[in-house]
Design an enzyme around this catalytic site. Sequence first.
Site, PDB file in Angstrom:
ATOM      1  N   GLY A   1      21.864 164.362  76.130  1.00  0.00           N
ATOM      2  CA  GLY A   1      21.485 165.772  76.123  1.00  0.00           C
ATOM      3  C   GLY A   1      22.681 166.614  76.490  1.00  0.00           C
TER       4      GLY A   1
ATOM      5  N   PHE B   1      23.373 167.797  79.339  1.00  0.00           N
ATOM      6  CA  PHE B   1      23.890 167.582  80.694  1.00  0.00           C
ATOM      7  C   PHE B   1      23.924 166.126  81.106  1.00  0.00           C
ATOM      8  CE2 PHE B   1      22.693 171.920  80.373  1.00  0.00           C
ATOM      9  CZ  PHE B   1      23.770 172.567  80.964  1.00  0.00           C
ATOM     10  N   GLY B   2      24.107 165.259  80.174  1.00  0.00           N
ATOM     11  CA  GLY B   2      24.247 163.861  80.571  1.00  0.00           C
ATOM     12  C   GLY B   2      23.672 162.924  79.542  1.00  0.00           C
ATOM     13  N   GLU B   3      23.833 161.653  79.861  1.00  0.00           N
ATOM     14  CA  GLU B   3      23.384 160.608  78.944  1.00  0.00           C
ATOM     15  C   GLU B   3      22.239 159.866  79.624  1.00  0.00           C
ATOM     16  OE1 GLU B   3      26.677 158.280  77.698  1.00  0.00           O
ATOM     17  OE2 GLU B   3      25.486 157.132  76.256  1.00  0.00           O
ATOM     18  N   VAL B   4      21.228 159.502  78.838  1.00  0.00           N
ATOM     19  CA  VAL B   4      20.091 158.791  79.430  1.00  0.00           C
ATOM     20  C   VAL B   4      20.166 157.320  79.035  1.00  0.00           C
ATOM     21  CG1 VAL B   4      17.575 158.686  79.618  1.00  0.00           C
ATOM     22  CG2 VAL B   4      18.703 160.901  79.351  1.00  0.00           C
TER      23      VAL B   4
ATOM     24  N   ASP C   1      12.657 175.556  80.372  1.00  0.00           N
ATOM     25  CA  ASP C   1      13.298 174.865  79.242  1.00  0.00           C
ATOM     26  C   ASP C   1      12.283 173.967  78.541  1.00  0.00           C
ATOM     27  OD1 ASP C   1      15.320 174.252  77.502  1.00  0.00           O
ATOM     28  OD2 ASP C   1      16.301 172.786  78.804  1.00  0.00           O
TER      29      ASP C   1
HETATM   30  N1  LIG Z   1      12.278 158.969  81.227  1.00  0.00           N
HETATM   31  C1  LIG Z   1      12.621 158.737  79.955  1.00  0.00           C
HETATM   32  N2  LIG Z   1      12.070 157.707  79.291  1.00  0.00           N
HETATM   33  C2  LIG Z   1      12.408 157.479  77.995  1.00  0.00           C
HETATM   34  N3  LIG Z   1      13.279 158.210  77.289  1.00  0.00           N
HETATM   35  C3  LIG Z   1      13.862 159.249  77.903  1.00  0.00           C
HETATM   36  C4  LIG Z   1      13.568 159.573  79.266  1.00  0.00           C
HETATM   37  N4  LIG Z   1      14.288 160.666  79.593  1.00  0.00           N
HETATM   38  C5  LIG Z   1      14.989 161.010  78.505  1.00  0.00           C
HETATM   39  N5  LIG Z   1      14.743 160.165  77.476  1.00  0.00           N
HETATM   40  C6  LIG Z   1      15.347 160.206  76.127  1.00  0.00           C
HETATM   41  O1  LIG Z   1      16.678 160.630  76.266  1.00  0.00           O
HETATM   42  C7  LIG Z   1      16.921 161.777  75.457  1.00  0.00           C
HETATM   43  C8  LIG Z   1      17.927 162.669  76.140  1.00  0.00           C
HETATM   44  O2  LIG Z   1      17.324 163.352  77.202  1.00  0.00           O
HETATM   45  P1  LIG Z   1      17.988 164.620  77.847  1.00  0.00           P
HETATM   46  O3  LIG Z   1      16.977 165.266  78.704  1.00  0.00           O
HETATM   47  O4  LIG Z   1      19.268 164.249  78.464  1.00  0.00           O
HETATM   48  O5  LIG Z   1      18.371 165.530  76.631  1.00  0.00           O
HETATM   49  P2  LIG Z   1      17.451 166.329  75.615  1.00  0.00           P
HETATM   50  O6  LIG Z   1      16.144 166.693  76.263  1.00  0.00           O
HETATM   51  O7  LIG Z   1      17.320 165.531  74.343  1.00  0.00           O
HETATM   52  O8  LIG Z   1      18.284 167.618  75.355  1.00  0.00           O
HETATM   53  P3  LIG Z   1      18.585 168.786  76.399  1.00  0.00           P
HETATM   54  O9  LIG Z   1      19.836 168.455  77.070  1.00  0.00           O
HETATM   55  O10 LIG Z   1      18.665 169.973  75.539  1.00  0.00           O
HETATM   56  O11 LIG Z   1      17.439 168.847  77.370  1.00  0.00           O
HETATM   57  C9  LIG Z   1      15.539 162.410  75.260  1.00  0.00           C
HETATM   58  O12 LIG Z   1      15.474 163.172  74.095  1.00  0.00           O
HETATM   59  C10 LIG Z   1      14.646 161.191  75.198  1.00  0.00           C
HETATM   60  O13 LIG Z   1      14.618 160.681  73.905  1.00  0.00           O
END
Ligand SMILES: Nc1ncnc2c1ncn2[C@@H]1O[C@H](COP(=O)(O)OP(=O)(O)OP(=O)(O)O)[C@@H](O)[C@H]1O
Length: 493
Positions: free
Chosen positions: A206, A208-211, A325
Site C-alpha cells: 500500500g 505506507f508499507g508492505e503487507v 480512509d
Molecule cells: N490482515 C490482512 N489479511 C490479509 N490480507 C491483508 C491484510 N491486510 C492487508 N492485506 C492485503 O494487503 C494489501 C495491502 O494493504 P495496505 O493496507 O498496505 O494497502 P492498500 O489498502 O491496498 O492501499 P492503501 O495504502 O491505499 O490503504 C491489501 O490490499 C490486502 O490485499
Amino acid sequence: MMSVHPGKSSLEAALIFLCVAQLTAGLKCVCQLCANHTCETSADGACWNSVMLIDGKEETVKSCLSASEMKGRVFCYSSRNVSKRSCCFTDYCNNETLHLHPERPLEEPGWTRMQLFAVILVPCCLLCAALLLAVFIARGQHCAYTLAHKQDPEEPVDDQMLMSADKCLQDLIYDMSTSGSGSGLPLLVQRTIARTIVLQESIGKGRFGEVWRGKWRGEDVAVKIFSSRDERSWFREAEIYQTIMLRHENILGFIAADNKDNGSWTQLWLVSEYHVHGSLYDYLNRYTVSVEGMIVLALSIASGLAHLHMEIIGTQGKPAIAHRDLKSKNVLVKKNGTAVIADLGLAVKHDTNTVDIPSNHRVGTKRYMAPEILDESINMNIFESFKRADIYSLGLLFWELARRCSDRGLHEDFQLPYYDLVPSDPSIEEMRKVVCDQKLRPNIPNQWQSCEVLRVMGRLIRECWYTNSAARLTALRVKKTVSQLSAIRDVKE
Ligand SMILES: Nc1ncnc2c1ncn2[C@@H]1O[C@H](COP(=O)(O)OP(=O)(O)OP(=O)(O)O)[C@@H](O)[C@H]1O
Ligand SMILES: [Mg+2]
C-alpha cells in the site's frame, strides 16, 4: 517607603521570561539515531529512555517523544524485569543509562566454583530447553482453547503467563480483552510475539508499507511493515487499534506493534489477524456475491463502522472514531463471508469535545473523498463532519459491492466508483469537478429495480452520498436498514 530597584525587577522579569520560555519551548534530548545525537521535542513532548532485554542482552533506546506520542499511553510503561522505560521533562534528562537489574556484586575469583556451577547448570538448562521444545511442538499446532483454562478477569495479568508456550492467538486475544485496560496486550508481550513471527510471503503493498503473511506458532498472521520514514503512520495506527474497547468482530483484530532498531534503521511492524480472501477489492474482483452474501458483507461493514463511530461513555468506554480512509481496499473479507474494517492509520478520535487530528499529513484516498473534503468546505472543528464524510465513502463502497451482487445470473463487472468519469489515480481537482461542480455520482443500474433487496440498497446508497452532509444517513441507520434486508428477502422468496 520601599524604593523600587530597577536592576532587581528587570532580573526578575528575565527569570520569569526564561521560565515561561522553558515551559513552552521543546526539550533537547539524547537521541542515538539522530544527527549530533540530539533531538528536539515539540512543546509538551518528553525525552525517552528505555532498556529492554533482547536475546539476553540489554538494548537501550534514547529519543524524543512528541506531544501526541505522549498521549499514547504505551511509551512510558515499564514491564517488570524485562523492560524499563522512562519519560522525563528536562533537557538531556535521558542521558543516564538504564539497566534492568541493579548491578550484581562482583563474583569472587576462583574458577573451580564456577566450573562446578557450569557442570551442574548447563545440562539442567539443556534438559529444560529440550522439555519446553517438546511441549511447544506437541501443542503448538493444536491449540487447546477451553473456557476452563481461561484466566479470571479479576486477576492481574502477568507477562510471563501471557506468553506461556501453549498460548495460541485466540487465547492471547482473549487475554487482551480481559487484561485490565481492555486496550491491548502489554508492550513486552507484543514485542515478543512480533519477534517470533516467521515471514512467509509478501501479499500486498500500500502507500505506507508492505503487507506480509507470517507464521506465529503455526498460525497465519498479517504483518504490515512500515519504513522508518512512515513512523508516524505506524504509531498512529498502533495507537488507534489500542483504543480502549475498540475490539469488535467487524474491526480488524490487532495483535501487536513492534519497533525494532537494528542500529542503522528502524523496522516498524504492525501485526494483525490474517484473512485469506484479502481485501473486499480483491474479493469482488474475483467473485460475484449472492444476494444473501451481499447482505452479510454490507451488514458487517455497517456494524464495524457503527461501532467505530459510536462513543461509549464510562470507565470502560470508547471515544467516537472516524475512519477517514474507507474504501474497498481497506475492508477485508473473512473466511465466513463477513468483513472487517482495516487500516486505521488516518482515523480521528473524538475525546470529550476535542478532535484529535493525527499528527501525520496523510489524507484519504481522493476517489472516495466526500464533496466537502474536495472543495475544502468541511468544518474540521465538528467531529460529526468526519463521520459524515465516512458515510459518503461507505455509499461508494456499497455501490461497488452491490454491482457484484448476482441476482438470477445478472451482475455488473467490478469497477471502482467514478471509473467512467475520472482517470486512474485522479487528482483532487479532477474529482472536485465531477463530484462538486457537476454533482455526479456513480450510476445506479436499472436492473436493481427488479430485485427488492438491490432496490433498497440503491436507495440507501443514494442517501449516503448526498452533497448535503447533514442529510446523509448515520452508520447506525445504515446498519438497521441493512439488517432489515434479509427480512425483505425472506418475505419475497
Ligand atoms: N490482515 C490482512 N489479511 C490479509 N490480507 C491483508 C491484510 N491486510 C492487508 N492485506 C492485503 O494487503 C494489501 C495491502 O494493504 P495496505 O493496507 O498496505 O494497502 P492498500 O489498502 O491496498 O492501499 P492503501 O495504502 O491505499 O490503504 C491489501 O490490499 C490486502 O490485499
Ligand atoms: Mg489499506
